[in-house]
Design a protein around this motif. Structure first.
Motif, PDB file in Angstrom:
ATOM      1  N   PHE A   1      17.927  32.980  19.517  1.00  0.00           N
ATOM      2  CA  PHE A   1      17.206  31.803  19.045  1.00  0.00           C
ATOM      3  C   PHE A   1      17.363  31.745  17.536  1.00  0.00           C
ATOM      4  CE2 PHE A   1      14.234  28.448  18.921  1.00  0.00           C
ATOM      5  CZ  PHE A   1      13.422  28.644  17.820  1.00  0.00           C
ATOM      6  N   VAL A   2      17.716  30.556  17.008  1.00  0.00           N
ATOM      7  CA  VAL A   2      17.910  30.389  15.574  1.00  0.00           C
ATOM      8  C   VAL A   2      16.742  29.641  14.950  1.00  0.00           C
ATOM      9  CG1 VAL A   2      19.405  29.379  13.790  1.00  0.00           C
ATOM     10  CG2 VAL A   2      20.423  30.451  15.817  1.00  0.00           C
ATOM     11  N   SER A   3      16.422  28.463  15.478  1.00  0.00           N
ATOM     12  CA  SER A   3      15.397  27.634  14.852  1.00  0.00           C
ATOM     13  C   SER A   3      15.073  26.441  15.735  1.00  0.00           C
ATOM     14  CB  SER A   3      15.923  27.116  13.500  1.00  0.00           C
ATOM     15  OG  SER A   3      14.983  26.291  12.851  1.00  0.00           O
ATOM     16  N   THR A   4      13.900  25.888  15.532  1.00  0.00           N
ATOM     17  CA  THR A   4      13.659  24.549  16.055  1.00  0.00           C
ATOM     18  C   THR A   4      14.375  23.606  15.097  1.00  0.00           C
ATOM     19  OG1 THR A   4      11.557  24.425  14.878  1.00  0.00           O
ATOM     20  CG2 THR A   4      11.471  25.074  17.198  1.00  0.00           C
ATOM     21  N   CYS A   5      14.731  22.441  15.564  1.00  0.00           N
ATOM     22  CA  CYS A   5      15.510  21.529  14.731  1.00  0.00           C
ATOM     23  C   CYS A   5      15.415  20.120  15.291  1.00  0.00           C
ATOM     24  CB  CYS A   5      16.962  21.992  14.656  1.00  0.00           C
ATOM     25  SG  CYS A   5      17.769  22.162  16.255  1.00  0.00           S
ATOM     26  N   ARG A   6      16.075  19.210  14.603  1.00  0.00           N
ATOM     27  CA  ARG A   6      16.196  17.834  15.107  1.00  0.00           C
ATOM     28  C   ARG A   6      17.566  17.316  14.719  1.00  0.00           C
ATOM     29  NH1 ARG A   6      12.830  16.868  10.565  1.00  0.00           N
ATOM     30  NH2 ARG A   6      13.891  15.534   9.089  1.00  0.00           N
ATOM     31  N   THR A   7      18.013  16.319  15.430  1.00  0.00           N
ATOM     32  CA  THR A   7      19.319  15.745  15.142  1.00  0.00           C
ATOM     33  C   THR A   7      19.302  15.068  13.774  1.00  0.00           C
ATOM     34  OG1 THR A   7      18.760  13.680  16.298  1.00  0.00           O
ATOM     35  CG2 THR A   7      19.861  15.408  17.586  1.00  0.00           C
ATOM     36  N   ALA A   8      20.394  15.192  13.043  1.00  0.00           N
ATOM     37  CA  ALA A   8      20.491  14.568  11.720  1.00  0.00           C
ATOM     38  C   ALA A   8      20.629  13.049  11.850  1.00  0.00           C
ATOM     39  CB  ALA A   8      21.683  15.151  10.961  1.00  0.00           C
ATOM     40  N   GLU A   9      21.204  12.606  12.963  1.00  0.00           N
ATOM     41  CA  GLU A   9      21.336  11.172  13.239  1.00  0.00           C
ATOM     42  C   GLU A   9      20.475  10.822  14.443  1.00  0.00           C
ATOM     43  OE1 GLU A   9      25.337   9.279  12.983  1.00  0.00           O
ATOM     44  OE2 GLU A   9      26.013  11.364  13.037  1.00  0.00           O
ATOM     45  N   ASN A  10      20.270   9.541  14.649  1.00  0.00           N
ATOM     46  CA  ASN A  10      19.560   9.078  15.838  1.00  0.00           C
ATOM     47  C   ASN A  10      20.494   9.110  17.038  1.00  0.00           C
ATOM     48  OD1 ASN A  10      17.375   8.585  14.225  1.00  0.00           O
ATOM     49  ND2 ASN A  10      17.632   6.366  14.186  1.00  0.00           N
ATOM     50  N   TYR A  11      19.930   9.537  18.178  1.00  0.00           N
ATOM     51  CA  TYR A  11      20.638   9.534  19.461  1.00  0.00           C
ATOM     52  C   TYR A  11      19.653   9.128  20.547  1.00  0.00           C
ATOM     53  CZ  TYR A  11      24.566  12.213  17.573  1.00  0.00           C
ATOM     54  OH  TYR A  11      25.649  12.621  16.858  1.00  0.00           O
ATOM     55  N   PRO A  12      20.128   8.469  21.604  1.00  0.00           N
ATOM     56  CA  PRO A  12      19.249   8.214  22.737  1.00  0.00           C
ATOM     57  C   PRO A  12      19.040   9.498  23.556  1.00  0.00           C
ATOM     58  CG  PRO A  12      21.078   6.639  22.677  1.00  0.00           C
ATOM     59  CD  PRO A  12      21.396   7.737  21.718  1.00  0.00           C
ATOM     60  N   LEU A  13      17.797   9.809  23.824  1.00  0.00           N
ATOM     61  CA  LEU A  13      17.418  10.863  24.759  1.00  0.00           C
ATOM     62  C   LEU A  13      16.642  10.165  25.859  1.00  0.00           C
ATOM     63  CD1 LEU A  13      17.051  13.821  25.670  1.00  0.00           C
ATOM     64  CD2 LEU A  13      15.005  13.898  24.218  1.00  0.00           C
ATOM     65  N   VAL A  14      17.144  10.248  27.083  1.00  0.00           N
ATOM     66  CA  VAL A  14      16.538   9.534  28.207  1.00  0.00           C
ATOM     67  C   VAL A  14      16.385  10.473  29.396  1.00  0.00           C
ATOM     68  CG1 VAL A  14      17.490   7.292  27.469  1.00  0.00           C
ATOM     69  CG2 VAL A  14      18.778   8.723  29.079  1.00  0.00           C
ATOM     70  N   CYS A  15      15.619  10.019  30.375  1.00  0.00           N
ATOM     71  CA  CYS A  15      15.489  10.762  31.632  1.00  0.00           C
ATOM     72  C   CYS A  15      16.225   9.995  32.723  1.00  0.00           C
ATOM     73  CB  CYS A  15      14.025  10.927  32.017  1.00  0.00           C
ATOM     74  SG  CYS A  15      13.159  12.109  30.966  1.00  0.00           S
ATOM     75  N   GLY A  16      16.862  10.757  33.595  1.00  0.00           N
ATOM     76  CA  GLY A  16      17.584  10.188  34.721  1.00  0.00           C
ATOM     77  C   GLY A  16      16.921  10.584  36.016  1.00  0.00           C
ATOM     78  N   PRO A  17      17.706  10.705  37.074  1.00  0.00           N
ATOM     79  CA  PRO A  17      17.122  11.081  38.372  1.00  0.00           C
ATOM     80  C   PRO A  17      16.452  12.448  38.272  1.00  0.00           C
ATOM     81  CG  PRO A  17      19.521  11.320  38.419  1.00  0.00           C
ATOM     82  CD  PRO A  17      19.167  10.644  37.122  1.00  0.00           C
ATOM     83  N   TYR A  18      15.347  12.590  38.976  1.00  0.00           N
ATOM     84  CA  TYR A  18      14.584  13.851  39.040  1.00  0.00           C
ATOM     85  C   TYR A  18      14.049  14.276  37.677  1.00  0.00           C
ATOM     86  CZ  TYR A  18      16.933  13.741  43.489  1.00  0.00           C
ATOM     87  OH  TYR A  18      17.415  13.326  44.712  1.00  0.00           O
ATOM     88  N   ARG A  19      13.901  13.308  36.771  1.00  0.00           N
ATOM     89  CA  ARG A  19      13.396  13.548  35.414  1.00  0.00           C
ATOM     90  C   ARG A  19      14.302  14.497  34.627  1.00  0.00           C
ATOM     91  NH1 ARG A  19      10.937   9.671  33.633  1.00  0.00           N
ATOM     92  NH2 ARG A  19       9.822  10.893  32.114  1.00  0.00           N
ATOM     93  N   VAL A  20      15.589  14.494  34.944  1.00  0.00           N
ATOM     94  CA  VAL A  20      16.576  15.295  34.217  1.00  0.00           C
ATOM     95  C   VAL A  20      16.818  14.609  32.868  1.00  0.00           C
ATOM     96  CG1 VAL A  20      18.989  16.052  34.192  1.00  0.00           C
ATOM     97  CG2 VAL A  20      17.661  16.148  36.321  1.00  0.00           C
ATOM     98  N   PRO A  21      16.765  15.366  31.760  1.00  0.00           N
ATOM     99  CA  PRO A  21      17.004  14.763  30.446  1.00  0.00           C
ATOM    100  C   PRO A  21      18.497  14.624  30.148  1.00  0.00           C
ATOM    101  CG  PRO A  21      16.457  17.073  30.184  1.00  0.00           C
ATOM    102  CD  PRO A  21      16.357  16.767  31.661  1.00  0.00           C
ATOM    103  N   PHE A  22      18.841  13.549  29.460  1.00  0.00           N
ATOM    104  CA  PHE A  22      20.215  13.281  29.060  1.00  0.00           C
ATOM    105  C   PHE A  22      20.230  12.835  27.602  1.00  0.00           C
ATOM    106  CE2 PHE A  22      20.186  12.494  33.614  1.00  0.00           C
ATOM    107  CZ  PHE A  22      21.356  13.108  34.048  1.00  0.00           C
ATOM    108  N   LEU A  23      21.008  13.513  26.786  1.00  0.00           N
ATOM    109  CA  LEU A  23      21.297  13.059  25.440  1.00  0.00           C
ATOM    110  C   LEU A  23      22.563  12.220  25.542  1.00  0.00           C
ATOM    111  CD1 LEU A  23      20.398  13.384  22.442  1.00  0.00           C
ATOM    112  CD2 LEU A  23      22.100  15.216  22.269  1.00  0.00           C
ATOM    113  N   LEU A  24      22.538  11.036  24.956  1.00  0.00           N
ATOM    114  CA  LEU A  24      23.681  10.132  25.059  1.00  0.00           C
ATOM    115  C   LEU A  24      24.455  10.131  23.750  1.00  0.00           C
ATOM    116  CD1 LEU A  24      21.843   7.150  26.830  1.00  0.00           C
ATOM    117  CD2 LEU A  24      22.919   9.176  27.860  1.00  0.00           C
ATOM    118  N   ASN A  25      25.758  10.239  23.844  1.00  0.00           N
ATOM    119  CA  ASN A  25      26.604  10.295  22.657  1.00  0.00           C
ATOM    120  C   ASN A  25      26.800   8.899  22.088  1.00  0.00           C
ATOM    121  OD1 ASN A  25      28.249  11.226  20.646  1.00  0.00           O
ATOM    122  ND2 ASN A  25      30.041  11.486  21.948  1.00  0.00           N
ATOM    123  N   MET A  26      25.716   8.375  21.551  1.00  0.00           N
ATOM    124  CA  MET A  26      25.701   7.038  20.984  1.00  0.00           C
ATOM    125  C   MET A  26      24.965   7.123  19.648  1.00  0.00           C
ATOM    126  SD  MET A  26      24.620   5.184  24.565  1.00  0.00           S
ATOM    127  CE  MET A  26      24.943   3.492  24.142  1.00  0.00           C
TER     128      MET A  26
END
Length: 188
Positions: free
Chosen positions: A46-71
């Motif tokens: 484990f290195v650190s908690t962090c956040r993306t430097a740019e904005n990205y969509p983070l959404v939930c799909g089927p079964y509440r699985v999280p998906f980060l979208l390369n947008m």
């Protein structure tokens, strides 16, 4: 000659890659047991908690699985955790994330580190580092963004994970990509 002998005896550190986790691999979530196993075997730190430097969509799909979208530029800055992972640890993460099956893609991302709550200061100290993240596969990412009303999350929290269904508890008569397609084309 002695110096040369020492050089030959010096072991090189195991190559590590920074991995940004934003969903079920984070501490307290269902797939974190894999990260714990990798940390136990020395294949992740484990290195650190962090956040993306740019904005990205983070959404939930089927079964509440999280998906980060390369947008990059859509969505919001996403909060997660950064790990340094060995090559063998990376292979296990790639397997979990279905890289060879077209579930996710592992691509680069820039993250901003939080102020030193990690136990490994190997990121260079500037607070920003390059890492890799598991993004939703490009074959369905745009549809996933539309299906979520083009609204993303800043963090995959316990609230979003409440309806998460573990892989072993999902119907086995369909592939994960089948489940994604059903989710994308459902009306609910």
């Amino acid at each position: 000659m002695v110096a040369q002998d020492r050089k030959e005896c010096t072991s090189t550190p195991t190559p590590r890659l920074f991995i940004f986790t934003y969903g079920t691999l984070k501490r307290g979530f269902s797939n974190h047991t894999l990260m714990q196993d990798l940390m136990r075997t020395g294949d992740a730190t484990f290195v650190s908690t962090c956040r993306t430097a740019e904005n990205y969509p983070l959404v939930c799909g089927p079964y509440r699985v999280p998906f980060l979208l390369n947008m990059a530029g859509s969505g919001q800055a996403v909060t997660g955790e950064l790990y340094a992972v060995s090559v063998s640890g990376l292979a296990r993460l790639d397997e979990l994330e279905g890289i060879s099956r077209g579930h996710y893609e592992r691509l680069s991302i820039t993250v901003e580190l939080d102020n030193g709550d990690g136990d490994d200061g190997s990121c260079g100290g500037e607070g920003v580092t390059c890492a890799e993240a598991y993004y939703a596969h490009r074959s369905y990412a745009a549809e996933m963004w539309k299906r979520n009303g083009m609204k993303g999350l800043t963090v995959y929290s316990e609230k979003e994970a409440k309806g998460y269904v573990k892989r072993k508890d999902r119907p086995h008569n369909l592939t994960f990509l089948d489940h994604i397609q059903l989710f994308l084309h459902s009306q609910d």
